[in-house]
Design a protein around this motif. Structure first.
Motif, PDB file in Angstrom:
ATOM      1  N   ASN A  52      65.446 -64.566   4.818  1.00 47.36           N
ATOM      2  CA  ASN A  52      65.752 -63.131   4.836  1.00 47.36           C
ATOM      3  C   ASN A  52      64.899 -62.380   5.848  1.00 47.36           C
ATOM      4  N   ILE A  53      63.731 -62.975   6.180  1.00 50.95           N
ATOM      5  CA  ILE A  53      62.808 -62.304   7.109  1.00 50.95           C
ATOM      6  C   ILE A  53      62.990 -62.806   8.544  1.00 50.95           C
ATOM      7  N   LEU A  54      63.017 -64.164   8.708  1.00 50.20           N
ATOM      8  CA  LEU A  54      63.033 -64.759  10.050  1.00 50.20           C
ATOM      9  C   LEU A  54      64.370 -65.357  10.444  1.00 50.20           C
ATOM     10  N   GLY A  55      65.300 -65.440   9.497  1.00 49.99           N
ATOM     11  CA  GLY A  55      66.573 -66.064   9.807  1.00 49.99           C
ATOM     12  C   GLY A  55      66.524 -67.564   9.570  1.00 49.99           C
ATOM     13  N   GLU A  56      67.563 -68.276   9.995  1.00 45.14           N
ATOM     14  CA  GLU A  56      67.686 -69.703   9.726  1.00 45.14           C
ATOM     15  C   GLU A  56      67.124 -70.586  10.828  1.00 45.14           C
ATOM     16  N   SER A  57      66.805 -70.049  11.995  1.00 46.18           N
ATOM     17  CA  SER A  57      66.425 -70.879  13.142  1.00 46.18           C
ATOM     18  C   SER A  57      64.922 -70.966  13.374  1.00 46.18           C
ATOM     19  N   ILE A  58      64.242 -69.828  13.386  1.00 44.21           N
ATOM     20  CA  ILE A  58      62.832 -69.786  13.763  1.00 44.21           C
ATOM     21  C   ILE A  58      61.951 -70.692  12.897  1.00 44.21           C
ATOM     22  N   PRO A  59      62.108 -70.740  11.557  1.00 46.70           N
ATOM     23  CA  PRO A  59      61.225 -71.597  10.755  1.00 46.70           C
ATOM     24  C   PRO A  59      61.283 -73.082  11.116  1.00 46.70           C
ATOM     25  N   TRP A  60      62.368 -73.531  11.754  1.00 49.46           N
ATOM     26  CA  TRP A  60      62.492 -74.947  12.107  1.00 49.46           C
ATOM     27  C   TRP A  60      61.481 -75.382  13.165  1.00 49.46           C
ATOM     28  N   VAL A  61      60.937 -74.418  13.879  1.00 50.43           N
ATOM     29  CA  VAL A  61      59.912 -74.743  14.875  1.00 50.43           C
ATOM     30  C   VAL A  61      58.753 -75.500  14.228  1.00 50.43           C
ATOM     31  N   LEU A  62      58.452 -75.195  12.967  1.00 56.39           N
ATOM     32  CA  LEU A  62      57.347 -75.853  12.269  1.00 56.39           C
ATOM     33  C   LEU A  62      57.574 -77.361  12.147  1.00 56.39           C
ATOM     34  N   VAL A  63      58.816 -77.767  11.871  1.00 54.59           N
ATOM     35  CA  VAL A  63      59.125 -79.191  11.737  1.00 54.59           C
ATOM     36  C   VAL A  63      58.958 -79.906  13.069  1.00 54.59           C
ATOM     37  N   TYR A  64      59.487 -79.288  14.143  1.00 53.52           N
ATOM     38  CA  TYR A  64      59.367 -79.897  15.465  1.00 53.52           C
ATOM     39  C   TYR A  64      57.906 -80.007  15.886  1.00 53.52           C
ATOM     40  N   LEU A  65      57.129 -78.974  15.569  1.00 55.41           N
ATOM     41  CA  LEU A  65      55.707 -79.008  15.916  1.00 55.41           C
ATOM     42  C   LEU A  65      54.980 -80.105  15.139  1.00 55.41           C
ATOM     43  N   ALA A  66      55.299 -80.249  13.848  1.00 53.75           N
ATOM     44  CA  ALA A  66      54.655 -81.283  13.036  1.00 53.75           C
ATOM     45  C   ALA A  66      54.957 -82.675  13.601  1.00 53.75           C
ATOM     46  N   GLU A  67      56.220 -82.912  13.960  1.00 53.41           N
ATOM     47  CA  GLU A  67      56.596 -84.207  14.531  1.00 53.41           C
ATOM     48  C   GLU A  67      55.889 -84.434  15.861  1.00 53.41           C
ATOM     49  N   LEU A  68      55.820 -83.401  16.673  1.00 50.72           N
ATOM     50  CA  LEU A  68      55.155 -83.521  17.975  1.00 50.72           C
ATOM     51  C   LEU A  68      53.681 -83.854  17.812  1.00 50.72           C
TER      52      LEU A  68
END
Length: 382
Positions: free
Chosen positions: A297-313
């Motif tokens: 509701n705050i950031l939408g459906e896309s922005i939070p996924w950056v956390l997963v990509y960063l963790a994998e990286l």
């Protein structure tokens, strides 16, 4: 298209362009290596080194001790692995984007490329910084390619290095791998912050997504990339832990009912290539996450996924820096570990004995590596 074709096409394109513009861009081509030397970044390395040379020396005094310990550890590990290599052979080489038969690890291309760049850059900067701390001139530095893989280098003045005392030399020799270890420690710390505190809140797991299906495995032709595994034999599967717990209870030849978002499938488990006593399905997967309602509701459906990509990286940055940094400490010339071994031994024995022992140790370590790799490749081919 098979990832190896991309490597082949990239090799042809890059090497053709390098040959055509080598004079204009001052590119050197030596066998399988392309180099472009420069004097840029020397001021940056010098400024980092001179900010606190005493601190760098103290840090690398501890680094020498750590390097010697890790050198002994990697030799012990390779020797100990000979006891299990015949029973459980594995291919220990990974290539970004390439599924290597017999290897339990698949390194995604993007993460692998970024991870390798961090390994190379931090390693060479480590050597360069400590060289300047010890007042050694840096003749040049630059970037290049080994066939198609990126490389970087810092070239200190060898004559000035040879004039240094033993401890100063050891600081420079050990710096590359110790800088890799420090970056690995930072990367794994960030990974745990992301996975333990941020991702569980922002993106709770909702199942396991199949990333690839191993050719010729029990799952080949049944399961497909992109499917979301939700249950196994009626047991809910929401994350890797629940998946591993269910898989560990299976035996070879069991009939397994796998529920996915695209239907239910039956698979007979096979023999795990890495352990003859373990059941094997033949998939590579990762947790499928959904954005929490409050955060969407705050950031939408896309922005939070950056956390997963960063963790994998950051996990791959840790894995590659630790693994390659450790491997580089093998007492095998011209690896840094070989230079450290030779320098330490030279303080206790004559030059002739030092050279003979260093050569013998290098042959021994090379044999260990070839046995481990060779047997794994042979087992994978068979």
């Amino acid at each position: 298209m098979n990832a190896l074709w991309y490597y082949a096409i990239g090799f042809v394109v890059i090497w053709t362009l390098a040959f055509l513009f080598k004079d204009k861009l001052k590119i050197e081509m030596e066998g399988p290596i392309i180099l472009r030397k420069t004097t840029r970044m020397r001021d940056f390395i010098d400024s980092v080194a001179q900010k606190s040379p005493k601190l760098w020396r103290w840090v690398m005094n501890g680094g020498i001790v750590m390097a010697v310990f890790l050198m002994a550890f990697i030799v012990y590990y390779l020797v100990a692995s000979l006891e299990t290599v015949a029973v459980n052979p594995q291919v220990s080489i990974v290539l970004p984007g390439v599924e290597i038969p017999g290897s339990p690890i698949y390194l995604p291309f993007g993460y692998g490329l970024i991870g390798l760049i961090t390994v190379i850059v931090i390693h060479e900067f480590g050597h360069g910084i400590l060289a300047r701390v010890e007042k050694v001139k840096i003749k040049s530095l630059g970037v290049g390619l080994l066939a198609i893989l990126p490389i970087a280098f810092v070239e200190p003045d060898d004559e000035e290095v040879n004039k240094l005392g033993s401890v100063s030399k050891l600081r420079i020799f050990a710096a590359g791998s110790i800088f890799n270890m420090m970056l690995a420690a930072l990367a794994i710390a960030i990974y745990f912050i992301l996975t333990l505190f941020l991702i569980p809140y922002a993106l709770p797991a909702a199942g396991l997504e199949i990333m690839s299906v191993v050719p010729g495995s029990p799952a080949d032709g049944i399961l497909q990339e992109g499917m979301l595994i939700q249950t196994i034999n009626g047991n809910s599967v929401t994350d890797r832990d629940s998946f591993s717990q269910v898989i560990q209870e299976l035996t070879v030849g069991d009939q397994v009912i796998i529920g996915t978002d695209q239907g239910t499938y039956s698979i007979t488990t096979g023999v795990n290539p890495n352990s003859t006593s373990s059941a094997y399905i033949g998939i590579k997967s990762q947790e499928k996450h959904v954005v929490s309602e409050g955060l969407s509701n705050i950031l939408g459906e896309s922005i939070p996924w950056v956390l997963v990509y960063l963790a994998e990286l950051f996990m791959w940055i840790f894995t590659l820096n630790f693994g390659i940094g450790l491997f580089n400490l093998l007492p095998l010339k011209p690896f840094d570990g070989g230079l450290i071994f030779e320098e330490i031994l030279g303080n206790w024995t004559s030059e002739r004995v030092t050279r003979a022992c260093t050569y013998a140790m290098s042959i021994f370590c090379l044999s260990l590596v070839l046995i481990n790799l060779g047997y794994g490749f042979l087992a994978a081919i068979i």
